[in-house]
Scaffold this motif. Sequence first.
Motif, mmCIF file in Angstrom:
data_model
loop_
_atom_site.group_PDB
_atom_site.id
_atom_site.type_symbol
_atom_site.label_atom_id
_atom_site.label_comp_id
_atom_site.label_asym_id
_atom_site.label_seq_id
_atom_site.Cartn_x
_atom_site.Cartn_y
_atom_site.Cartn_z
ATOM 1 N N ASP A 16 47.503 41.227 38.190
ATOM 2 C CA ASP A 16 46.732 39.998 38.218
ATOM 3 C C ASP A 16 46.905 39.218 39.507
ATOM 4 N N GLN A 17 47.462 39.876 40.534
ATOM 5 C CA GLN A 17 47.639 39.231 41.827
ATOM 6 C C GLN A 17 46.389 39.441 42.685
ATOM 7 N N PRO A 18 46.190 38.581 43.666
ATOM 8 C CA PRO A 18 45.034 38.774 44.554
ATOM 9 C C PRO A 18 45.215 39.992 45.447
ATOM 10 N N THR A 19 44.103 40.515 45.921
ATOM 11 C CA THR A 19 44.158 41.541 46.963
ATOM 12 C C THR A 19 44.719 40.900 48.227
ATOM 13 N N GLY A 20 45.324 41.721 49.086
ATOM 14 C CA GLY A 20 46.004 41.161 50.244
ATOM 15 C C GLY A 20 47.320 40.561 49.794
ATOM 16 N N GLY A 21 47.666 39.405 50.328
ATOM 17 C CA GLY A 21 48.874 38.723 49.902
ATOM 18 C C GLY A 21 50.123 39.544 50.123
ATOM 19 N N LYS A 254 35.867 46.308 37.341
ATOM 20 C CA LYS A 254 36.294 45.093 38.021
ATOM 21 C C LYS A 254 37.334 45.467 39.067
ATOM 22 N N GLU A 255 36.995 45.283 40.323
ATOM 23 C CA GLU A 255 37.878 45.629 41.425
ATOM 24 C C GLU A 255 38.469 44.353 42.012
ATOM 25 N N ARG A 256 39.799 44.363 42.220
ATOM 26 C CA ARG A 256 40.498 43.137 42.583
ATOM 27 C C ARG A 256 39.997 42.526 43.896
ATOM 28 N N GLY A 257 39.577 43.360 44.825
ATOM 29 C CA GLY A 257 39.175 42.843 46.118
ATOM 30 C C GLY A 257 38.007 41.881 46.051
ATOM 31 N N LEU A 258 37.092 42.087 45.103
ATOM 32 C CA LEU A 258 35.950 41.197 44.956
ATOM 33 C C LEU A 258 36.144 40.228 43.797
ATOM 34 N N MET A 259 37.422 40.064 43.407
ATOM 35 C CA MET A 259 37.764 39.054 42.408
ATOM 36 C C MET A 259 38.624 37.957 43.045
ATOM 37 N N ARG A 260 39.781 38.344 43.613
ATOM 38 C CA ARG A 260 40.677 37.371 44.236
ATOM 39 C C ARG A 260 41.246 37.947 45.519
ATOM 40 N N PHE A 261 41.423 37.088 46.527
ATOM 41 C CA PHE A 261 41.940 37.557 47.813
ATOM 42 C C PHE A 261 42.768 36.466 48.471
ATOM 43 N N GLY A 276 44.670 32.501 45.450
ATOM 44 C CA GLY A 276 43.801 32.860 46.543
ATOM 45 C C GLY A 276 42.362 32.484 46.260
ATOM 46 N N THR A 277 41.459 33.041 47.026
ATOM 47 C CA THR A 277 40.036 32.705 46.933
ATOM 48 C C THR A 277 39.343 33.541 45.864
ATOM 49 N N LYS A 278 38.532 32.873 45.032
ATOM 50 C CA LYS A 278 37.679 33.606 44.111
ATOM 51 C C LYS A 278 36.546 34.216 44.922
ATOM 52 N N MET A 279 36.464 35.536 44.928
ATOM 53 C CA MET A 279 35.568 36.208 45.862
ATOM 54 C C MET A 279 34.150 36.389 45.331
ATOM 55 N N SER A 280 33.978 36.651 44.065
ATOM 56 C CA SER A 280 32.634 36.794 43.495
ATOM 57 C C SER A 280 32.333 35.582 42.643
ATOM 58 N N SER A 281 31.226 34.924 42.942
ATOM 59 C CA SER A 281 30.817 33.813 42.086
ATOM 60 C C SER A 281 30.380 34.322 40.721
ATOM 61 N N ASP A 282 29.797 35.525 40.698
ATOM 62 C CA ASP A 282 29.435 36.200 39.453
ATOM 63 C C ASP A 282 29.753 37.687 39.611
#
Length: 771
Positions: A16-21, A254-261, A276-282
Amino acid sequence: MKRSENTDTPTFEPYDQPTGGWGSVKSLVEKSAQEGLLASSVWGTLARQNKPGGYQCVSCSWGKPAEPRAFEYCENGAKATLWEITPKRCDREFFARHRVSELLEWTDHDLEKQGRLTTPMKYDATLDQYVPIRWETAFREIAAELNDMDPESVVFYVSGRAALETSHMWQLFARIYGSNNLPDSSNMCHESTSVGLPESIGSPVGTVTLADFDACDMMFFFGHNTGTNAPRLLHWVQEARKRGAPVITFNPLKERGLMRFKSPQHPLEMLSPGEGTKMSSDYYQLKCGGDVAAMTGIAKAVFALDDAAREAGKPRVLDLDFIDTHCHGFEEFERFVRGSDWDEIERCSGLARGDLEHTGRVYSKAERVIANYGMGLTQHRHGIENVQMLCNLLLMRGMMGKEGAGISPIRGHSNVQGQRTVGITEKLDLIPHEKFEQFYDFTVPKEKGLDTVEACEGIIDGSVKGFVCLGGNFTRAVPETGLVEEAWRKMRLNVQISTKLNRNHLLAAQNTYILPCMGRLERDTQNGVDQFVSIEDSTACIHASLGTIEPASKEILSEPRIVVELAKATVADKSSVPWDEWLADYSKIRDAIERAYPDDFAGYNERFRTPGGFHRDIGASKREWRTQNGKANFLTPESFDVDPDIDTTSQDVLKLMTVRSNDQFNTTVYGYDDRLRGVDGTRMVILMNEADMKRLGLTNESRVDIETHADDGVTRRVEDYRVHAWDVPAGNCAGYYPELNALVPLWHHSRRAHVPAAKSVPIRLIKRSAA
């Protein structure tokens, strides 16, 4: 073959962690330690990655900015660098200790883990071992075999890593020899793009540059795992999100990179406690192959909004001026969309009408929209239709050929797009063959060559007798693995130009050679001068690359040197190509490329070292439509059916999509962990919808064999996979490439582009008895 696991007890924990980080940082430190590369010099090497005056990443092909960040590399790009500069060596002593039959039992990971190849080798069947051979002898023997064979029976394959200079010489060598059999990595991933986009907009590549990403006010993502396959793109997505641009993603998983970064570029962001940033609005999880239906629903919503605007006397949603001035085929497309039934759209896409109408509303308000896509669109039976439908969606609102808008196919391998630009193709109409004949005094063969699928067919039926491979791990990357590997050994000639050992080397033909080459990071000195090479990125920009690391062995040669020596030994007197002159000075190869392709490469040597590279002449970027009718074309799909020739109505048939882990790049597996999916210690796993598991009597402890559901007389089966519940649409499942290529029938491909349809493979699961 050994199982692709490194533990008897793999674990599956939600990530449940963001991508990157910090997850990326920790992974790189661990990989550095495993390779024995924790010295500060390694980090100095990485500091030159994707920088002006440095080297271009050998992993993904995402764009390289003129003003790079401090760390202009991602986790996977750094892993690719560590993989190449490893101090481990697969030398003559290694081959003296191991028979090929023994090595065939090793995993792909363990083979490549032995390190860099150091010595030219030839397979000795009497010993079942590779033995050293002198370079001169290898070139002479290979040339003798080639000149005793029908050129049409020989394939010249090239992986996506080879530089533009090498690739241009490679295709000239093959054509002078008499073969147009020049398949490459693109045949397996983005050929649907290469066929589909020229028909729609007159360009085989995308229309956007990095500057457009800075200017866009909305993005679409279709079928791309950006966090694993092009992580540096996440910086541009994050910046767009921070300025309020919606990003709408369509993907079965659901791929983490387009969820949180969380960007490792920003210390304060790394140290912050947030997610981190929510990457996909939807984020919409459509069915495998439901893309045309989903895009039809979005288009249908846009037409309804345009109708409402017209009735209310408000500005139109459609860009009618653009459509009238620049487009053809709109009326037929409009009839198709308006006539499509919402129930059928929902059934085929797996998405609700309300969600697609919401997407249409968001799209209708944007002024500058970029549509990104990956192999989730291209690797289908209707991959071309997927690509063209996405173009249709953009053309409706004039989102092509203007700042901040356009189509963005995200290529995978670092120079696979560029290789096509300089002649790596089996199609005669894509090369300036008349110029080649005029410049170099030889006759280009006029028959269409073999693409990847056709090369595999030729290997299986015996018509392909020789395979000369410039990089890659062909038999693992292609479908129908079992039949291809079995037939491979019956060929007369197998030549592998490689940096590391892989399974392709172990499938010995009658005459088999390993020719070790330098990597892109290594210093390539010819005639006393360090040589630059060049590559093309996903945004059609050409960049210089300069290696400075000392070569892994004094015995290895550069890829251009190997190509030149093979050509001189094989076709020395069959053309006027100045092989030695080109080898002594790579700028002269670039002059030759510019001469053949003046529009794309004007001022090549003067421009390619410019920070950010120089952009090719992409007509669609300027609203110049280089199609047969001179227009951008709305091209209407026939139907929503992803598998028109396979019955998938049976309740026990699932649709499999193959995926990559974040611990691999293409066929190179760096390890057995997929951190972003929480899979630790195995690749032998099938990710399933929980309701499907219950329906089929399976649990997370179940072990299954997997068979392809196809009535063609061929049994395709992989054994002893773990089942794991996952958030994936009902009726769909996922597992790792390349292991599951064994389940993809060779004929199951895009109908005109021949891209393996690996994102929708009908399969059945057979529960194994408890041990």
